[in-house]
Design an enzyme around this catalytic site. Structure first.
Site, PDB file in Angstrom:
ATOM      1  N   PHE A  96       0.789  -1.202  -0.029  1.00  0.00           N
ATOM      2  CA  PHE A  96      -0.162   0.056   0.335  1.00  0.00           C
ATOM      3  C   PHE A  96       0.971   1.292   0.023  1.00  0.00           C
ATOM      4  O   PHE A  96       0.761   2.009   0.802  1.00  0.00           O
ATOM      5  CB  PHE A  96      -0.764   0.024   1.354  1.00  0.00           C
ATOM      6  N   CYS A 103      -1.312   2.072 -10.356  1.00  0.00           N
ATOM      7  CA  CYS A 103      -2.276   1.417 -10.035  1.00  0.00           C
ATOM      8  C   CYS A 103      -3.816   1.493  -9.951  1.00  0.00           C
ATOM      9  O   CYS A 103      -4.369   0.541 -10.433  1.00  0.00           O
ATOM     10  CB  CYS A 103      -1.903   1.768  -8.162  1.00  0.00           C
TER      11      CYS A 103
END
Length: 438
Positions: free
Chosen positions: A152, A263
């Site tokens: 993340f 992403c």
């Protein structure tokens, strides 16, 4: 702990360097011999603040090294992380898992003793099952646990995100696997980072769901920005007003030209394909993708409207990367914007603090400039596309004197309409009514 990191792209290199900084012994592996040689010389292939110093210090401490051959690092490793690319597969939007599966087969042949193999690449639900099947097929005697550990990391803040994470998600129900990965991440216990253990498939879905939700927040506030312009509201105040509600939160409520990067576009498309494969329709995520694509193309029309047409005019573009503090051009909003400007007959000049070499591969037909003022020279309009800190305090008087026409289209709302009006600019922003020129 001994760690082998397969892949030296964005995720692999940052993760490997940070693990080494925790005190682990890390070997990063990549098939690209040129990249490995460059890393050994201290040359970092990506722009990420602080990464060059982090790599250098851990190489010097002999905790981090680089190689093209995974055999020895995997054989010696307690944990092997797969951090290879999973780009959108050409033609259908599914994640291309060929690099992941190739890595799994090579890892299988080199395993020795108990090892945890961890998918850190962003992969569709069920990929871990296939990785485990491939390893056991190639090496039936392997003593291995396959786990999921999604990343993340925000580009531009990746080192801090790794060292001070909101959470660490580990997908494995095997107690030995949990212990090894608990030991890998134990240095973060001082930062009180929550370590969340789940089933492997749950961990894989958490990554996609998180990115799709953040992409949805961005797209929502962009649509509210369009409405704000029509009704005379200020989207920044709207965003603040709703973001102060702790059920909503203020992050990812910044109106702009649409999301891009490595992403969000890729992962939202892949999530839709995963759902379709399981006869589930994710209507909200599908709408997010459609709205975002339309928005990025619409930004060129916004510039055209501000200038009364673009044919024969020169447009200066400030910022090309999809966000500041990175040289990443993947799915950057600047690409459809510049393409649209060119299609409308404009000549385009551009400047970006670090992304121009990457941008030249995507946009070879435009002129590149060394600083914002050279870029603005003789321009009929200037467009701010990426909110680099270098663009937040431009000398507006000098900027105006360089331009043929004082028209600024600020797609990131980094200036105040009243300040631009006071300087005599025709100023357009996103989700805010323009101030009349003084």
């Amino acid at each position: 702990m001994r760690i082998a990191m397969i892949g030296t792209g964005y995720v692999g290199l940052v993760s490997g360097a940070c693990f080494a900084d925790f005190g682990h012994q890390v070997t990063c592996v990549d098939k690209d011999a040129g990249k490995i040689e460059a890393l050994r010389r201290g040359e970092i292939p990506i722009f990420e603040p602080g990464l060059d110093a982090l790599v250098a210090s851990n190489v010097k401490a002999r905790r981090l090294d680089f190689t093209t051959d995974l055999t020895a690092p995997v054989a010696e490793a307690d944990a092997v992380f797969i951090a290879v690319g999973t780009p959108s597969r050409r033609g259908d939007g599914h994640a291309d898992l060929s690099y992941v599966y190739s890595a799994a087969r090579e890892i299988a042949a080199a395993l020795s003793g108990f090892t945890v193999v961890v998918t850190k690449s962003t992969v569709p639900v069920g990929t871990g099952d296939e990785v485990e099947r491939l390893i056991r097929e190639a090496n039936p005697s392997a003593d291995v646990v396959v786990a999921s550990n999604p990343e993340f990391l925000r580009e531009g803040a990746a080192i801090r995100d790794f060292k001070f994470p909101d959470r660490i998600v580990v997908g494995t129900e095997d107690e030995r696997g949990r212990k090894v990965l608990g030991d890998v991440y134990r240095p973060l216990s001082l930062n009180q980072a929550p370590l969340m253990f789940t089933a492997r498939r749950t961990a894989e879905l958490i990554k996609y769901a998180a990115n799709a939700f953040l992409a949805t927040k961005i797209t929502f506030i962009n649509e509210i920005a369009d409405l704000s312009e029509k009704v005379g509201a200020d989207v920044q105040q709207v965003a603040r007003g709703i973001g102060l509600d702790n059920r909503i939160g203020s992050k990812f409520l910044h109106a702009g030209p649409g999301f891009g990067g490595s992403c969000f576009p890729k992962d939202t498309r892949a999530l839709v394909k995963i759902a379709q494969d399981h006869d589930v329709q994710l209507r909200i995520v599908e709408a997010v993708l459609g709205v975002n694509d339309i928005r990025k193309r619409a930004m060129a029309r916004k510039v055209s409207n501000a200038t009364g047409g673009l044919r024969g005019k020169t447009v200066a573009v400030l910022g090309l990367t999809f966000k500041p503090d990175t040289d990443d051009m993947r799915e950057a909003p600047s690409i459809p914007l510049v393409t649209g400007l060119l299609d409308m007959g404009a000549k385009v000049r551009a400047h970006d603090p670090v992304g121009m070499e990457q941008a030249k591969k995507e946009l070879p037909e435009i002129e590149y400039c060394t600083d914002p003022y050279e870029c603005a020279r003789g321009a009929d309009a200037l467009v701010i596309v990426t909110e680099w800190v270098q663009f937040r305090a431009l000398d507006l008087e000098r900027l105006k004197s360089e331009m043929a026409q004082p028209v600024v289209v600020d797609l990131r709302n980094i200036y105040r309409p009243e300040d631009m009006a006071a300087q005599g600019f025709t100023y357009e922003s996103v989700g805010r009514a323009p101030e009349p020129k003084v």
